[in-house]
Scaffold this motif. Structure first.
Motif, PDB file in Angstrom:
ATOM      1  N   GLY A  36       0.842  -1.183   0.000  1.00  0.00           N
ATOM      2  CA  GLY A  36       0.000   0.000   0.000  1.00  0.00           C
ATOM      3  C   GLY A  36       0.874   1.227   0.000  1.00  0.00           C
ATOM      4  O   GLY A  36       2.015   1.154   0.409  1.00  0.00           O
ATOM      5  N   PRO A  37       0.318   2.355  -0.452  1.00  0.00           N
ATOM      6  CA  PRO A  37       1.125   3.583  -0.495  1.00  0.00           C
ATOM      7  C   PRO A  37       1.515   4.050   0.906  1.00  0.00           C
ATOM      8  O   PRO A  37       0.972   3.570   1.896  1.00  0.00           O
ATOM      9  N   ASN A  38       2.448   4.990   0.968  1.00  0.00           N
ATOM     10  CA  ASN A  38       2.873   5.535   2.254  1.00  0.00           C
ATOM     11  C   ASN A  38       1.693   6.106   3.006  1.00  0.00           C
ATOM     12  O   ASN A  38       0.833   6.742   2.419  1.00  0.00           O
ATOM     13  N   HIS A 194       7.721  -2.654   0.376  1.00  0.00           N
ATOM     14  CA  HIS A 194       7.613  -1.694  -0.721  1.00  0.00           C
ATOM     15  C   HIS A 194       8.408  -2.157  -1.939  1.00  0.00           C
ATOM     16  O   HIS A 194       8.171  -1.711  -3.043  1.00  0.00           O
ATOM     17  N   VAL A 208      -3.835  -5.322  -0.335  1.00  0.00           N
ATOM     18  CA  VAL A 208      -3.479  -3.930  -0.579  1.00  0.00           C
ATOM     19  C   VAL A 208      -4.292  -3.035   0.342  1.00  0.00           C
ATOM     20  O   VAL A 208      -5.518  -3.095   0.358  1.00  0.00           O
ATOM     21  N   ALA A 210      -5.096   0.891   1.465  1.00  0.00           N
ATOM     22  CA  ALA A 210      -4.983   2.294   1.077  1.00  0.00           C
ATOM     23  C   ALA A 210      -5.930   3.092   1.946  1.00  0.00           C
ATOM     24  O   ALA A 210      -7.088   2.715   2.114  1.00  0.00           O
ATOM     25  N   THR A 224      -1.400  -6.241  -8.895  1.00  0.00           N
ATOM     26  CA  THR A 224      -0.678  -5.082  -9.425  1.00  0.00           C
ATOM     27  C   THR A 224      -1.292  -4.577 -10.721  1.00  0.00           C
ATOM     28  O   THR A 224      -0.999  -3.473 -11.149  1.00  0.00           O
ATOM     29  N   TYR A 233      -1.948   4.148  -5.770  1.00  0.00           N
ATOM     30  CA  TYR A 233      -0.543   4.543  -5.784  1.00  0.00           C
ATOM     31  C   TYR A 233      -0.316   5.810  -6.585  1.00  0.00           C
ATOM     32  O   TYR A 233       0.462   6.671  -6.211  1.00  0.00           O
ATOM     33  N   LEU A 234      -0.965   5.933  -7.735  1.00  0.00           N
ATOM     34  CA  LEU A 234      -0.604   6.986  -8.689  1.00  0.00           C
ATOM     35  C   LEU A 234      -1.632   8.095  -8.805  1.00  0.00           C
ATOM     36  O   LEU A 234      -1.407   9.075  -9.500  1.00  0.00           O
TER      37      LEU A 234
END
Lengths: 253, 321
Positions: A36-38, A194, A208, A210, A224, A233-234
């Protein structure tokens, strides 16, 4: 049978809901990834699972037992070991003494505990550094020490919080087989990671997270490619843009 | 810490035990005081040195031991040896209670240190006010020399008893340091979260440490009372003992087996010499030993951050055999 089952865990810090109804399972013998993202709440979720934080809601079952109210040391005694994202060595002690603290959990006698500690050190590649001060280790060495100490408690489930972060590519390549070997001798693993190369390489299943929620789960290749994951993520619309670019690229070709 | 590292300490104590054959009573009195402080410091070392919980109030345990021994004899006619045992047990109980109150409240570092200081001060004020403890006049233990009363006509026998006790605690500390409990004490000192993750019950370890620590320091208080046969609140619960055990450990090497004993002997030795030398030069200067303690502490922290033991270890490493 699932070794670990976390049911809709939540954790609130004041006005922030860091983990929001997240559930996950680790089957016996599994090597499960948590990505997962930061700021997604991965480490908080780990703290809830290992007992370092009390959940605001939800339950944790380990070995079929409800351990939601058990303190961390009791969970460790049951067979749950964790590493820390920010390494926490006993800085004033030697590598051997560090690992020994973990080994004493199952082996009260010194001789036996030392034997276990040294065997574990060899397994993770710290064998030649047993007499060094923990504070003198490199980053890669400290990560291995975290792993060794946790392994010395002879866990059934190993919770790895970014053991590969901060390592260079060759160090990552060195440690991946170590992790796989640990799983192959019967220790189930849940890892926050990561380094996608490692996740793709190692994990049989990935969750995942988020913004505190589980947004996807499945085999690494599927996850993914999941548009929700790419967007997490983006940013919003990223999946569509990438798909469009892909189609354009295809048209040009 | 292996048996090999222990023999210098035991040899030193054996040497001290031989002193009655050559030295004057003044020297024996000095050694007795220094060894009693050494014993109290060994107690501090278990909690402060190994488990890393710094206490400013070990006078609480010292005073418990001293008062328990004295009061049981004076008011209840209990045998002095039984009083010693009771004092040690009381030290452990009081340690456990102080620990349960402060560690459960998650007090650490300077907060824990201040709370221990507060406990000791409250006990001092209470002991100074209550009739039960003899108030400000203090307590006199009746002079009745005899082994059965833990009073000895010769200084030598008492010195042997104290030196033997210090040696016993030395062995106990070495044994703890080598085993699981010692590893857990140090783990708690170095990093509580990491210890917890490795299955260490941090609260239980701290409680055991403070109970054991209290027991050992209380033993020193008992022996102090039997040695001087007099005590009052400012002796038994006074900050002097809290400070001396702390400096002795820091100077000798906190968290080492021999550190507290070396530190206490060095501290008292230098303090005594300063008193004698300055006394001859400038007449008696009250409190000069305290000035020396302060100076030693500054020098020790500046040049021997890990105490005399740490310094010796560095020397040994520099000149390998």
């Amino acid at each position: 049978m699932s070794l670990l089952r976390a049911e809709s865990l939540s954790r609130r810090f004041g006005g922030l809901l860091a983990v929001d109804g997240a559930s996950l399972e680790v089957p016996e013998g599994g090597l499960i990834g948590l990505i997962g993202p930061n700021g997604a709440g991965k480490t908080t979720l780990f703290a809830l699972v290992s007992g370092f934080l009390a959940p605001s809601g939800g339950r944790v079952h380990f070995l079929g037992e409800d351990v939601t109210r058990e303190p961390p040391h009791r969970r460790a005694a049951l067979g749950m070991a964790r590493t820390f994202q920010i390494v926490q060595p006993f800085a004033g002690l030697s590598v051997r003494e560090n690992i020994l603290v973990g080994a004493y959990l199952r082996h009260p006698g010194r001789e036996e505990a030392v034997r276990v500690a040294e065997a574990v050190a060899t397994e993770v590649g710290l064998g030649p550094m047993l007499d060094q001060q923990a504070s003198a280790l490199t980053v890669a060495g400290r990560k291995r020490l975290e792993l060794a100490r946790a392994l010395a408690t002879e866990p059934k489930l190993l919770l790895l919080d970014e053991v590969l972060a901060g390592l260079n590519p060759s160090e990552v390549r060195d440690i991946i087989p170590v992790i796989r070997a640990i799983r192959d001798r019967g220790v189930s693993i849940l890892m926050i990671e990561h380094v996608m190369q490692a996740v793709m390489n190692l994990c049989d299943h990935v969750h995942v997270l988020a913004s505190g929620r589980m947004i996807a789960s499945g085999p690494p290749r599927e996850v993914t490619a999941d548009p929700r994951v790419i967007e997490a993520y983006l940013g919003h619309g990223a999946a569509a843009r990438i798909a469009a670019q892909g189609a354009e690229g295809g048209a040009h070709a | 810490m292996s048996a090999r590292d222990l023999w210098p300490g035991l040899a030193l104590l054996a040497l001290i035990a031989l002193m009655p054959f050559v030295a004057s009573n003044t020297v024996l009195n000095f050694l007795l005081s220094a060894l009693i402080v050494a014993l109290a410091a060994q107690g501090w070392n278990i909690l402060g040195g190994y488990a890393g919980q710094l206490s400013f109030g070990h006078a609480a345990f010292f005073g418990m031991g001293a008062y328990a021994t004295a009061i049981l004899q004076i008011r209840y006619g209990v045998n002095a040896w039984a009083g010693l045992a009771a004092g040690i047990a009381l030290g452990a109980v009081v340690g456990w209670v102080i620990g349960a109150l402060s560690f459960r409240a998650r007090l650490r570092g300077s907060y824990f240190a201040l709370v221990t200081l507060a406990f000791a001060e409250v006990l001092r004020i209470l002991a100074n006010a209550a009739d039960f403890t003899g108030g400000a006049a203090g307590l006199l233990i009746r002079l009745s020399p005899g082994v059965e009363n833990l009073q000895f006509p010769s200084r030598a026998v008492f010195l042997w008893l104290v030196a033997g006790t210090v040696a016993a605690v030395l062995l106990l500390t070495a044994w703890i340091a080598r085993g699981r409990f010692g590893a857990r004490l140090v783990a708690v000192r170095e990093n509580e979260d990491a210890a917890r993750a490795l299955g260490v019950d941090v609260l239980a370890v701290k409680l055991r440490a403070i109970a054991l620590s209290g027991a050992v320091t209380a033993a020193a208080g008992c022996l102090y009372a039997q040695n001087f046969l007099y005590l009052d609140a400012s002796i038994a619960y006074g900050t002097w003992i809290s400070v001396e055990v702390l400096i002795a450990c820091v100077l000798g090497g906190a968290g080492t087996v021999l550190g507290p004993v070396l530190g206490a002997l060095a501290l008292h030795g230098v303090g005594e010499v300063a008193k004698i030398v300055l006394g001859q030069v400038a007449g008696p200067v009250p409190g000069v030993d305290l000035v020396v303690f302060g100076a030693l502490l500054v020098v020790g922290i500046a040049f021997l951050p890990r105490g005399v033991m740490g310094g010796l270890r560095r020397l040994v490493q520099r000149f390998p055999r």
